[in-house]
Design an enzyme around this catalytic site. Structure first.
Site, PDB file in Angstrom:
ATOM      1  N   LYS A   1       6.916 -14.710  -3.310  1.00 51.84           N
ATOM      2  CA  LYS A   1       5.561 -15.260  -3.201  1.00 51.84           C
ATOM      3  C   LYS A   1       5.177 -15.921  -4.524  1.00 51.84           C
ATOM      4  O   LYS A   1       5.423 -15.364  -5.593  1.00 51.84           O
ATOM      5  CB  LYS A   1       4.552 -14.150  -2.849  1.00 51.84           C
ATOM      6  CG  LYS A   1       4.696 -13.642  -1.409  1.00 51.84           C
ATOM      7  CD  LYS A   1       3.619 -12.619  -1.088  1.00 51.84           C
ATOM      8  CE  LYS A   1       3.894 -11.917   0.230  1.00 51.84           C
ATOM      9  NZ  LYS A   1       3.442 -12.665   1.401  1.00 51.84           N
TER      10      LYS A   1
ATOM     11  N   ARG B   1      24.417 -11.328  19.659  1.00 50.72           N
ATOM     12  CA  ARG B   1      25.312 -10.689  20.634  1.00 50.72           C
ATOM     13  C   ARG B   1      25.409 -11.415  21.960  1.00 50.72           C
ATOM     14  O   ARG B   1      26.477 -11.499  22.551  1.00 50.72           O
ATOM     15  CB  ARG B   1      24.787  -9.289  20.926  1.00 50.72           C
ATOM     16  CG  ARG B   1      25.544  -8.222  20.188  1.00 50.72           C
ATOM     17  CD  ARG B   1      25.107  -6.887  20.678  1.00 50.72           C
ATOM     18  NE  ARG B   1      26.027  -6.413  21.701  1.00 50.72           N
ATOM     19  CZ  ARG B   1      26.418  -5.157  21.806  1.00 50.72           C
ATOM     20  NH1 ARG B   1      25.945  -4.260  20.971  1.00 50.72           N
ATOM     21  NH2 ARG B   1      27.246  -4.787  22.751  1.00 50.72           N
TER      22      ARG B   1
ATOM     23  N   LYS C   1      -2.189  -0.931   7.709  1.00 54.58           N
ATOM     24  CA  LYS C   1      -2.349  -1.866   8.814  1.00 54.58           C
ATOM     25  C   LYS C   1      -3.700  -1.610   9.479  1.00 54.58           C
ATOM     26  O   LYS C   1      -4.249  -0.523   9.399  1.00 54.58           O
ATOM     27  CB  LYS C   1      -1.217  -1.683   9.817  1.00 54.58           C
ATOM     28  CG  LYS C   1       0.147  -1.983   9.205  1.00 54.58           C
ATOM     29  CD  LYS C   1       1.115  -2.514  10.229  1.00 54.58           C
ATOM     30  CE  LYS C   1       2.492  -2.775   9.628  1.00 54.58           C
ATOM     31  NZ  LYS C   1       2.589  -4.105   8.985  1.00 54.58           N
TER      32      LYS C   1
ATOM     33  N   HIS D   1       7.790  -3.381  -1.537  1.00 59.14           N
ATOM     34  CA  HIS D   1       6.846  -4.407  -2.004  1.00 59.14           C
ATOM     35  C   HIS D   1       5.898  -3.901  -3.104  1.00 59.14           C
ATOM     36  O   HIS D   1       5.756  -4.529  -4.148  1.00 59.14           O
ATOM     37  CB  HIS D   1       6.004  -4.940  -0.842  1.00 59.14           C
ATOM     38  CG  HIS D   1       6.805  -5.490   0.306  1.00 59.14           C
ATOM     39  ND1 HIS D   1       7.985  -6.170   0.127  1.00 59.14           N
ATOM     40  CD2 HIS D   1       6.581  -5.478   1.646  1.00 59.14           C
ATOM     41  CE1 HIS D   1       8.462  -6.540   1.314  1.00 59.14           C
ATOM     42  NE2 HIS D   1       7.626  -6.134   2.257  1.00 59.14           N
TER      43      HIS D   1
HETATM   44  C1  BG6 Z   1       7.170  -6.668   5.819  1.00 60.77           C
HETATM   45  C2  BG6 Z   1       6.806  -5.417   6.570  1.00 60.77           C
HETATM   46  O1  BG6 Z   1       8.144  -6.400   4.867  1.00 60.77           O
HETATM   47  O2  BG6 Z   1       6.012  -7.190   5.183  1.00 60.77           O
HETATM   48  C3  BG6 Z   1       5.695  -5.684   7.566  1.00 60.77           C
HETATM   49  O3  BG6 Z   1       7.945  -4.920   7.240  1.00 60.77           O
HETATM   50  C4  BG6 Z   1       4.524  -6.357   6.891  1.00 60.77           C
HETATM   51  O4  BG6 Z   1       5.284  -4.489   8.190  1.00 60.77           O
HETATM   52  C5  BG6 Z   1       4.971  -7.550   6.062  1.00 60.77           C
HETATM   53  O5  BG6 Z   1       3.619  -6.789   7.894  1.00 60.77           O
HETATM   54  C6  BG6 Z   1       3.836  -8.113   5.241  1.00 60.77           C
HETATM   55  O6  BG6 Z   1       4.232  -9.317   4.635  1.00 60.77           O
HETATM   56  P1  BG6 Z   1       3.195 -10.450   4.284  1.00 60.77           P
HETATM   57  O7  BG6 Z   1       4.026 -11.522   3.653  1.00 60.77           O
HETATM   58  O8  BG6 Z   1       2.541 -10.887   5.547  1.00 60.77           O
HETATM   59  O9  BG6 Z   1       2.215  -9.844   3.332  1.00 60.77           O
END
Ligand code: BG6
Length: 485
Positions: A179, A46, A335, A237
């Protein structure tokens, strides 16, 4: 591999994801020779900014996020010259006309629109791109997760996007699928004769999927507080990992064949009812604690206001199929846990009959541990005889495959693979709209039950493995979390 001529337009180019992930990934692919001389990168956001300003911003991102060994100043400089910066207000049609004239490559040219933006912009941007005639046969659109907040918003996004781009040119990123170790799950299962015959309820007791992060919410509290761990990690994930473990062998290694099988798994997930949510889920939120010996703030301190958002979740998921009936999949993510560690544990059943009376107590069932990150590898925990003349003593010892030892060289980041798959037009490692919707259909009742029951997340100390209820959940089933990390 091969090298490609294409234009990539990054919406949200000054944002965290673009600078942390996309710019470094493109640099690595450029160094690998995959970008033809005429490949162009358009940074779109933007604010007003010159090309030179953006290149400086991207240069800083490379210095921060590319390992020193892989950084080459001259190459970085040449790479940065590919960038042009365009100011664009996502709502303004005129701005898309300017984008169109900047692109000017003709309909045969591959154009990738990467929407590194909040999901509420996905529909409107796609509509505008179509209106400006920017959805040519070679145009693709990339959507970052999350796709919506719930089933209804995900559907609305999918419909608006579908009105502009056909499904095979919509790339919904789940970077876990990019990955190396996650892709390797398919090699493990379908390129070895060994595992598939034992990959079912007859031999498997249960499966654990853990994605542990040491970091807190960092600078993303605004986004995160509206999402929480279930939306941020489990809905995408961890469910994708579950799918790759649980799916039937696809007929061929092709995008829709693989995605059809994943969809069947998502559709077979047993719904978690209001009444069950207390037994089958645990939600937590980190309180003050200590991470690696340093004091760590609580989630609420970082946020600056009160909140019921969870930063930790355990869900006991079940896949209702002949293969998996009665085999729980324990999903766990959070986390501010003690380590950054992701793994899948396939826990096998005990031997059917013990012939070693004295050592009987020492026989533990086999465990296959697939370490996704870091220290990527696979360990099969087996019983062995302890050497020595003292009789038959047994102990478990792992058969170890370390990817770093078996395969030398840099492990590319997930985004490198995924970006090039978009350019190639291969959607296998991306979520199809029906997968996203099926995942929401399962996740939404859990969110609704938590809200309906005013289920406040249980506090856990930063640097611990989550609230004690997370251990209680699996121990009630007579099982325990794999601990050797
Ligand atoms: C993201 C999440 O999709 O994946 C994050 O929004 C998270 O909160 C991250 O930290 C983790 O990814 P990776 O590749 O570091 O395991």
């Amino acid at each position: 591999s091969g090298s490609f001529s294409f234009d990539l337009v990054i919406f949200g180019a000054t944002g965290d994801l673009s600078l942390r992930k996309l710019v470094p990934a493109l640099y690595h692919r450029d160094v690998a020779g995959q970008l033809n001389d005429d490949a162009r990168l358009f940074a779109v956001a933007r604010g007003a900014m010159s090309d030179a300003d953006y290149r400086e911003m991207a240069a800083a991102a490379l210095r921060e996020h590319v390992a020193a060994d892989d950084f080459d100043a001259a190459r970085a400089d040449r790479f940065l010259q590919r960038f042009r910066y365009l100011t664009l207000d996502a709502q303004k049609s005129d701005d898309y006309q300017s984008l169109k004239s900047a692109l000017d490559g003709g309909d045969e040219r591959i154009v990738v629109f990467y929407l590194a933006m909040a999901p509420r912009f996905f529909g409107p941007i796609c509509t505008q791109l179509a209106r400006a005639g920017l959805n040519s046969a070679e145009a693709r659109v990339v959507l970052e997760k999350p796709i919506g907040q719930d089933l209804a918003s995900a559907r609305a996004i999918n419909e608006a996007v579908a009105a502009a781009f056909p499904e095979n040119r919509v790339f919904r990123i789940d970077h876990y699928l990019g990955k190396e170790t996650v892709q390797n799950l398919m090699a493990l299962r379908f390129a070895n004769a060994l595992f598939e015959p034992i990959w079912h309820r007859g031999v498997v007791d249960h499966v654990q999927v853990t994605v542990a992060e040491r970091i807190g919410v960092e600078g993303r509290a605004d986004y995160y507080d509206h999402a929480g761990a279930l939306r941020d990690m489990i809905q995408n994930h961890l469910l994708q990992l579950l799918c790759l473990v649980a799916m039937e062998p696809p007929n061929e290694f092709a995008a829709d064949a693989v995605r059809d099988e994943k969809l069947k798994v998502l559709e077979a997930l047993r719904p978690i009812t209001d009444r069950e949510v207390g037994d089958k889920t645990v939600r937590g939120q980190y309180a003050r604690g200590s991470v690696e010996g340093a004091a760590a703030a609580s989630y609420l301190d970082e946020l600056g206001h009160s909140s019921n958002t969870e930063t930790f979740v355990v869900v006991k998921a079940e896949v209702e199929t002949w293969r998996w009936a009665g085999v729980p999949f324990y999903l766990r993510t959070g986390k501010r846990l003690p380590v950054r560690h992701s793994e899948i544990v396939v826990q096998f059943r005990p031997v059917p009959h013990l012939i070693f009376p004295a050592a009987a107590r020492d026989v533990v069932p086999n465990r296959l541990v697939i370490r996704l990150q870091p220290d990527e590898g696979i360990a099969l925990h087996m019983m062995s005889k302890v050497p020595g003349p003292g009789g038959m003593r047994l102990r478990t010892a792992p058969l170890n495959l370390s990817f770093a030892e078996a395969f030398r060289g840099r492990q590319p980041d997930a985004y490198e693979r995924l970006l090039m798959d978009v350019v190639r037009g291969n959607p296998m490692l991306f979520m199809r709209s029906d997968e996203v919707e099926a995942a929401w259909r399962w996740a939404e009742p859990i969110l609704a039950a938590w809200t309906g029951q005013d289920d406040a997340p249980k506090p856990y100390n930063a640097g611990s493995w989550g609230p004690s209820a997370a251990i209680g959940l699996i121990e009630r089933d007579g099982r325990n979390w794999h601990e050797d990390m």
